[in-house]
Enzyme design. Structure first.
Site, short mmCIF file in Angstrom:
data_model
loop_
_atom_site.label_atom_id
_atom_site.label_comp_id
_atom_site.label_asym_id
_atom_site.label_seq_id
_atom_site.Cartn_x
_atom_site.Cartn_y
_atom_site.Cartn_z
CE LYS A 22 -19.47 13.28 76.10
NZ LYS A 22 -19.61 12.30 75.01
CG ASN A 23 -19.65 9.28 77.14
OD1 ASN A 23 -20.26 10.10 76.45
ND2 ASN A 23 -18.34 9.09 77.04
NE ARG A 93 -19.45 7.27 66.17
CZ ARG A 93 -19.33 6.70 64.98
NH1 ARG A 93 -19.17 7.43 63.92
NH2 ARG A 93 -19.34 5.39 64.86
CG ASP A 117 -15.82 10.35 64.76
OD1 ASP A 117 -14.72 9.80 64.58
OD2 ASP A 117 -16.47 10.24 65.80
CG ASP A 305 -13.33 9.50 76.07
OD1 ASP A 305 -13.02 9.54 74.87
OD2 ASP A 305 -14.38 8.98 76.47
#
Ligand code: EPU
Length: 417
Positions: A22-23, A93, A117, A305
């Site tokens: 994803k990142n 973000r 957040d 994470d």
């Protein structure tokens, strides 16, 4: 999905294919804005964050289409409107990465300033100072960052902290700057290396990605490319933690040990057997995990994470573990949900003491963000009875077809839409 229902059952067995990171995918999508062209991105996960980034790109004038299940065709040849409004940035973000790319392509960018957040304040001061060092003029007006630069000029930037986002924004901006940029104390994550590989394939000259000093020689001649996104180490670690809780044996096809050395050795310390295989990572778990202390750090340290999933696993650890979250001041909301399931966890500042219990107890719980949701999935496999995870749409932000993939290895997981 709205809700994910998990019932513990027999040990897991089989194979799970680890999808694209994803990142990394999100930033590669942004990097296609650097120069007009038709890009092909392979191994892109079908997750909401990618859909939202596609929306952000479409909003600025880029065409984005899915070709095959995991291939994105991105056409950035059209006129670009250098603006990411509040509703896009607030939703995700990662769209702040557009700042560097838009400055490089258009000489200007108007990006809504992200707020805090669920993890606490998440400032982007280092992104802005770095871009200013490259010659951008930056002002904040009515909640929008307005950045302009007739020409970005290479400079030496020393980051106060190896921020992933600041390193990426600076790489993007510096690819087309005049002269050489040096980023010192750069983030070293595999996703940074993937971004550098992508822009280098486009003709950029980014040297040293993966180390703390990245040198970028600016160029004007970039072109479009095809690229395959690296596998998602966080997804792989999530499945490892689930296996640790459920027991059994899995092959995580495509997972790369070289991106996950410390987490693999930590899970080894906790009693799991994990070894690289020609096809990915093979892993086995049985019985309760052994408690082990953990502290999160920038890569190659144990990623923040991973922590929520590890805490869920340590909740049934044999012994007491101490964990320290060094990156985010407020990433503990999932602890309350784990406590509802019977975990014995005490939070003191950014430290936690986790006193392992035999088994958790299935309960209705709520996911507050992607990794908090993933922690609850791990906990569900360590619990007696059924666990219903509400607000499971957070899991869709980072995990593609999670229930289906878990079911394929013997789990009882049902997504309720
Ligand atoms: N920070 C500042 N100022 C800045 C930038 C960062 O103070 O200008 C602080 C942040 O507040 C935070 C720390 O530095 O406390 C780390 O932030 P970093 O910039 O490294 O993180 P990020 O780029 O915002 C990415 C991932 C996160 C992941 C972090 C750390 C993406 C889209 N997000 O965020 O992933 O936790 O790196 O590894 O790449 C997730 O996938 O669930 C996720 C949150």
């Amino acid at each position: 999905m709205d809700t994910l229902v998990v019932r513990p059952g027999s040990p897991l067995g089989g194979e799970i294919v680890i999808l694209g990171a994803k990142n990394s995918a999100l930033k590669l999508m942004v990097a296609t804005v650097l120069t007009p062209g038709e890009f092909v991105l392979r191994n892109v996960p079908h997750i909401s964050d990618v859909e939202w980034m596609a929306d952000a790109l479409v909003a600025i004038g880029v065409k984005v289409t899915w070709a095959e299940p995991s291939t994105l065709l991105i056409d950035s040849t059209g006129t670009i409107v250098p603006e990411a409004p509040y509703h896009l940035v607030e939703r995700m973000r990662a769209s702040t990465a557009l700042l560097g790319a838009l400055l490089a392509r258009c000489g200007e960018a108007r990006i809504a300033m992200p707020g805090g957040d669920d993890f606490g304040d998440r400032p982007i001061d280092m992104h802005l100072r770095g871009l200013e060092a490259l010659g951008a003029e930056i002002t904040l007006s009515h909640g929008t960052i307005v950045a302009t630069a007739t020409r970005l000029v290479g400079a030496r930037v020393v980051l106060e902290y190896p921020s992933v986002g600041a390193t990426e924004n600076l790489i993007l901006a510096a690819t087309k700057a005049v002269g050489t940029t040096v980023i010192d104390n750069a983030a070293r994550e595999p996703e940074i290396v993937d971004l550098a590989a992508f822009v280098n394939r486009m003709g950029a000259q980014v040297l040293g990605a993966g180390s703390s000093t990245i040198t970028i020689h600016g160029t004007d001649t970039l072109h479009s490319v095809e690229h395959e996104v690296i596998p998602d180490r966080i997804e792989a670690a999530t499945f490892l933690a689930i296996l640790g809780a459920a027991g059994g044996e899995l092959l995580l096809r495509g997972a790369r040990l070289e991106h996950m050395n410390l987490i693999v050795s930590k899970l080894g310390e906790m009693g799991m057997r994990i070894s690289p295989d020609a096809n990915g990572l093979w892993a086995m778990a049985s019985g309760r995990p052994v408690s082990a202390d953990i502290a999160t750090l920038p890569y190659p340290g144990i990623a923040t994470d991973y922590l929520p999933m590890l805490i869920a696993l340590l909740a049934i650890g044999d012994g007491t573990a101490f964990a320290t979250e060094n990156l985010y001041q407020g990433r503990f909301r999932y602890v309350g949900e784990l406590t509802r399931m019977g975990a014995n966890i005490r939070v003191e500042g950014h430290h936690m003491a986790i006193r392992g219990v035999d088994r958790l107890s299935g309960a209705p719980v709520k996911a507050f963000d992607i990794r908090a949701g993933a922690a609850l999935v791990v906990a569900a496999f360590a619990a007696d009875g059924e666990t219903t995870i509400h607000d499971a749409q957070h899991l869709d932000r980072g995990y593609e077809r999670l229930a289906e993939r878990l079911t394929s290895v013997g789990a009882h997981a049902t997504a309720v839409l």
